[in-house]
Design a protein around this motif. Structure first.
Motif, PDB file in Angstrom:
ATOM      1  N   LEU A   1      -6.769  -0.528  15.802  1.00 34.74           N
ATOM      2  CA  LEU A   1      -6.295  -1.081  14.689  1.00 34.74           C
ATOM      3  C   LEU A   1      -4.838  -1.633  14.684  1.00 34.74           C
ATOM      4  CD1 LEU A   1      -7.120   1.378  11.514  1.00 34.74           C
ATOM      5  CD2 LEU A   1      -8.095  -0.937  12.291  1.00 34.74           C
ATOM      6  N   THR A   2      -4.177  -1.327  15.938  1.00 32.88           N
ATOM      7  CA  THR A   2      -2.942  -1.931  16.334  1.00 32.88           C
ATOM      8  C   THR A   2      -3.113  -3.206  17.156  1.00 32.88           C
ATOM      9  OG1 THR A   2      -2.469  -0.334  17.948  1.00 32.88           O
ATOM     10  CG2 THR A   2      -1.554   0.085  15.996  1.00 32.88           C
ATOM     11  N   LEU A   3      -4.311  -3.549  17.544  1.00 36.12           N
ATOM     12  CA  LEU A   3      -4.666  -4.352  18.611  1.00 36.12           C
ATOM     13  C   LEU A   3      -5.085  -5.927  17.665  1.00 36.12           C
ATOM     14  CD1 LEU A   3      -6.646  -2.762  21.148  1.00 36.12           C
ATOM     15  CD2 LEU A   3      -4.238  -3.233  21.200  1.00 36.12           C
ATOM     16  N   LYS A   4      -4.989  -6.990  18.297  1.00 38.51           N
ATOM     17  CA  LYS A   4      -5.316  -8.155  17.628  1.00 38.51           C
ATOM     18  C   LYS A   4      -6.885  -8.608  17.764  1.00 38.51           C
ATOM     19  CE  LYS A   4      -1.660 -10.905  16.778  1.00 38.51           C
ATOM     20  NZ  LYS A   4      -1.080 -12.160  16.762  1.00 38.51           N
TER      21      LYS A   4
ATOM     22  N   GLY B   1      -2.116  -6.392   5.687  1.00 39.40           N
ATOM     23  CA  GLY B   1      -2.980  -5.643   6.339  1.00 39.40           C
ATOM     24  C   GLY B   1      -3.246  -6.476   7.754  1.00 39.40           C
TER      25      GLY B   1
ATOM     26  N   ILE C   1      -2.207  -7.828  11.766  1.00 46.23           N
ATOM     27  CA  ILE C   1      -0.977  -7.650  12.653  1.00 46.23           C
ATOM     28  C   ILE C   1       0.079  -8.579  12.764  1.00 46.23           C
ATOM     29  CG2 ILE C   1      -0.847  -7.213  15.286  1.00 46.23           C
ATOM     30  CD1 ILE C   1      -2.224  -5.062  14.206  1.00 46.23           C
TER      31      ILE C   1
ATOM     32  N   PRO D   1     -11.378  -4.700   9.203  1.00 47.52           N
ATOM     33  CA  PRO D   1     -10.131  -4.201   9.942  1.00 47.52           C
ATOM     34  C   PRO D   1      -8.983  -4.151   8.965  1.00 47.52           C
ATOM     35  CG  PRO D   1     -10.596  -5.988  11.066  1.00 47.52           C
ATOM     36  CD  PRO D   1     -11.798  -5.871  10.103  1.00 47.52           C
ATOM     37  N   ILE D   2      -8.683  -5.165   8.080  1.00 50.78           N
ATOM     38  CA  ILE D   2      -7.853  -5.201   7.169  1.00 50.78           C
ATOM     39  C   ILE D   2      -7.773  -4.318   6.199  1.00 50.78           C
ATOM     40  CG2 ILE D   2      -6.680  -6.958   5.617  1.00 50.78           C
ATOM     41  CD1 ILE D   2      -7.465  -9.190   7.309  1.00 50.78           C
TER      42      ILE D   2
ATOM     43  N   ARG E   1      -6.977  -0.834   7.683  1.00 50.54           N
ATOM     44  CA  ARG E   1      -5.535  -0.765   7.924  1.00 50.54           C
ATOM     45  C   ARG E   1      -4.651  -0.348   6.559  1.00 50.54           C
ATOM     46  NH1 ARG E   1      -4.772  -5.606  10.796  1.00 50.54           N
ATOM     47  NH2 ARG E   1      -6.087  -5.016  12.595  1.00 50.54           N
ATOM     48  N   LEU E   2      -5.197  -1.241   5.420  1.00 47.49           N
ATOM     49  CA  LEU E   2      -4.679  -0.895   4.129  1.00 47.49           C
ATOM     50  C   LEU E   2      -4.921   0.336   3.503  1.00 47.49           C
ATOM     51  CD1 LEU E   2      -5.162  -4.385   2.407  1.00 47.49           C
ATOM     52  CD2 LEU E   2      -3.103  -3.474   3.243  1.00 47.49           C
TER      53      LEU E   2
ATOM     54  N   LEU F   1       2.774   0.833  10.885  1.00 49.05           N
ATOM     55  CA  LEU F   1       2.912  -0.355  11.081  1.00 49.05           C
ATOM     56  C   LEU F   1       3.678  -1.271  10.240  1.00 49.05           C
ATOM     57  CD1 LEU F   1      -0.775  -1.351  12.587  1.00 49.05           C
ATOM     58  CD2 LEU F   1       1.202  -1.450  13.710  1.00 49.05           C
TER      59      LEU F   1
ATOM     60  N   VAL G   1      -1.024   3.751  12.571  1.00 46.35           N
ATOM     61  CA  VAL G   1      -1.307   2.617  11.838  1.00 46.35           C
ATOM     62  C   VAL G   1      -0.378   2.639  10.404  1.00 46.35           C
ATOM     63  CG1 VAL G   1      -3.361   1.427  10.528  1.00 46.35           C
ATOM     64  CG2 VAL G   1      -3.672   2.653  12.357  1.00 46.35           C
ATOM     65  N   LYS G   2       0.071   3.614  10.043  1.00 47.93           N
ATOM     66  CA  LYS G   2       0.668   4.132   8.951  1.00 47.93           C
ATOM     67  C   LYS G   2       2.102   3.531   8.935  1.00 47.93           C
ATOM     68  CE  LYS G   2       0.092   7.417   5.376  1.00 47.93           C
ATOM     69  NZ  LYS G   2      -0.240   8.764   5.151  1.00 47.93           N
TER      70      LYS G   2
ATOM     71  N   PRO H   1       0.772  -1.412   0.112  1.00 48.81           N
ATOM     72  CA  PRO H   1       0.080   0.068  -0.063  1.00 48.81           C
ATOM     73  C   PRO H   1       0.924   1.404   0.106  1.00 48.81           C
ATOM     74  CG  PRO H   1      -0.151  -1.011   2.161  1.00 48.81           C
ATOM     75  CD  PRO H   1       0.705  -2.052   1.095  1.00 48.81           C
TER      76      PRO H   1
ATOM     77  N   LEU I   1      -7.201   5.528  16.628  1.00 47.88           N
ATOM     78  CA  LEU I   1      -6.666   4.404  15.685  1.00 47.88           C
ATOM     79  C   LEU I   1      -5.958   3.418  16.508  1.00 47.88           C
ATOM     80  CD1 LEU I   1      -4.978   6.514  12.971  1.00 47.88           C
ATOM     81  CD2 LEU I   1      -6.774   4.892  12.641  1.00 47.88           C
ATOM     82  N   ASP I   2      -5.927   3.408  17.673  1.00 45.88           N
ATOM     83  CA  ASP I   2      -5.212   2.324  18.669  1.00 45.88           C
ATOM     84  C   ASP I   2      -5.765   0.921  18.220  1.00 45.88           C
ATOM     85  OD1 ASP I   2      -3.755   4.219  19.491  1.00 45.88           O
ATOM     86  OD2 ASP I   2      -4.640   4.498  21.464  1.00 45.88           O
TER      87      ASP I   2
ATOM     88  N   GLU J   1      -5.309   2.992   5.424  1.00 45.69           N
ATOM     89  CA  GLU J   1      -4.592   4.000   6.384  1.00 45.69           C
ATOM     90  C   GLU J   1      -3.100   3.917   5.974  1.00 45.69           C
ATOM     91  OE1 GLU J   1      -5.356   6.238   8.307  1.00 45.69           O
ATOM     92  OE2 GLU J   1      -7.441   5.527   8.980  1.00 45.69           O
ATOM     93  N   GLN J   2      -2.540   2.913   5.632  1.00 49.07           N
ATOM     94  CA  GLN J   2      -1.283   2.735   5.148  1.00 49.07           C
ATOM     95  C   GLN J   2      -0.812   3.384   3.859  1.00 49.07           C
ATOM     96  OE1 GLN J   2      -0.076  -1.351   5.700  1.00 49.07           O
ATOM     97  NE2 GLN J   2       0.019  -1.395   8.015  1.00 49.07           N
ATOM     98  N   MET J   3      -1.738   3.481   2.847  1.00 47.66           N
ATOM     99  CA  MET J   3      -1.512   4.015   1.715  1.00 47.66           C
ATOM    100  C   MET J   3      -1.037   5.609   1.934  1.00 47.66           C
ATOM    101  SD  MET J   3      -4.593   2.687  -0.405  1.00 47.66           S
ATOM    102  CE  MET J   3      -4.526   3.633  -1.723  1.00 47.66           C
TER     103      MET J   3
ATOM    104  N   GLN K   1     -10.245   7.803  12.001  1.00 47.52           N
ATOM    105  CA  GLN K   1      -9.180   8.780  12.125  1.00 47.52           C
ATOM    106  C   GLN K   1      -9.684  10.211  12.642  1.00 47.52           C
ATOM    107  OE1 GLN K   1      -7.286   9.174   8.326  1.00 47.52           O
ATOM    108  NE2 GLN K   1      -5.145  10.058   9.276  1.00 47.52           N
TER     109      GLN K   1
END
Lengths: 185, 117
Positions: free
Chosen positions: A172-175, B44, B46, A74-75, A78-79, B39, B36-37, A56, A169-170, A81-83, A164
């Motif tokens: 999204l970093t959890l499982k 996608g 974790i 969530p995937i 997350r993708l 990570l 998140v960016k 991304p 956003l926290d 957000e990562q772009m 956002q």
């Protein structure tokens, strides 16, 4: 000043709109039509979008080709957000536009990708033909060409996800994010 | 000398072009930063384990056997075919190579790894 800015806008938008690199993201049958659009019969390369990136960080365009389930939500977020900005989203197919044939009676499907991320172009049909995808990309290119550097903040505001905006956003970093999402949607 | 001048201009132009692109994108592109960016990208998902996997030390025996009976053949075969062209120097080289692998073979025999019961 205005003349200089509009000239820069023209060059900048021309370059951006004709090199939209999509992210490889196909969750179901619409992905087959997307592959077909990439291959030689329809050849999306004529419009500068043939380079499907596997990361991304290098992609400008997210084509949501297929059903988005609660597990995938969530995937997808997350993708997105990562772009890197500027990023655009095409919701391809009825499922990602509104839930499609799973609407109202499915326990596992998100009723529309726009519940999760902001969508620029909606492309209905089940599944859309490759010509329709090319048309959507042309429409997105037209949309990008209307943008201006002065309105950059408006762009950032309109392309923020709900999470956002709430600065939440926290999760999204959890499982355990899948369970949280299922409750939220 | 004329050709090298052209190459110099080409290299300078490529540097200037790349520099302009970077400056232009820094000035024009909208940017946002969030957790998140930053990570690591795992399609996608974790990340749940370290990417460096530790292998069991018992695999060392198999690695030695693989070197002796597979890699050695791959190197020996082209040597044997073109020995007449390569001459005596290559013979010395290949002797050292086989000598090193011979130590491995002695180790394997001492460890009784070649006995399949």
């Amino acid at each position: 000043m205005h003349i200089i800015l509009s000239t820069i806008d023209n060059i900048y938008n021309w370059a951006r709109s004709n090199s939209l690199w999509p992210l490889t993201f196909a969750t179901s049958c619409c992905g087959i039509e997307m592959m077909s659009a990439t291959a030689s019969n329809f050849d999306i390369a004529r419009f500068g979008s043939e380079v499907f990136r596997a990361s991304p960080r290098q992609a400008d365009l997210l084509i949501i080709a297929g059903t988005i389930t609660h597990k995938m939500a969530p995937i997808l977020l997350r993708l997105y957000e990562q772009m890197a900005e500027p990023k655009y989203v095409i919701a391809m197919g009825a499922c990602s536009c509104s839930g499609g044939m799973f609407k109202n009676d499915s326990y596992s499907v998100v009723y529309g990708a726009d519940k999760i991320i902001p969508v620029d172009i909606y492309l209905p049909m089940c599944p859309p033909k490759p010509e329709a995808l090319i048309d959507a990309i042309k429409k997105l290119q037209h949309k990008i060409k209307q943008e201006s550097l002065i309105n950059r903040d408006a762009y950032i505001r309109s392309h923020k996800t709900n999470l956002q905006q709430k600065d939440d956003l926290d999760i999204l970093t959890l499982k355990e994010d899948i369970q949280i999402f299922k409750m939220g949607l | 000398m004329q050709e090298f001048g052209v190459i110099f201009i080409f290299i300078m132009l490529s540097f200037i072009l790349a520099f302009c692109m970077l400056i232009f994108s820094i000035l024009c592109a909208p940017k946002t930063k969030n957790k998140v960016k930053e990570l690591p990208y795992e399609c996608g998902n974790i990340v749940n384990t370290d990417s460096r996997i530790k292998y069991n030390i018992q695999f060392l025996n198999y690695a030695i056997l693989f070197l002796i009976f597979d890699i050695e053949i791959i190197f020996l075969f082209p040597f044997a075919i073109s020995y007449e062209i390569l001459g005596i120097f290559s013979l010395i080289e290949i002797t050292i190579f086989i000598g090193l692998l011979l130590l491995g073979l002695i180790y394997v025999i001492r460890k009784k790894l070649l006995r399949f019961n």
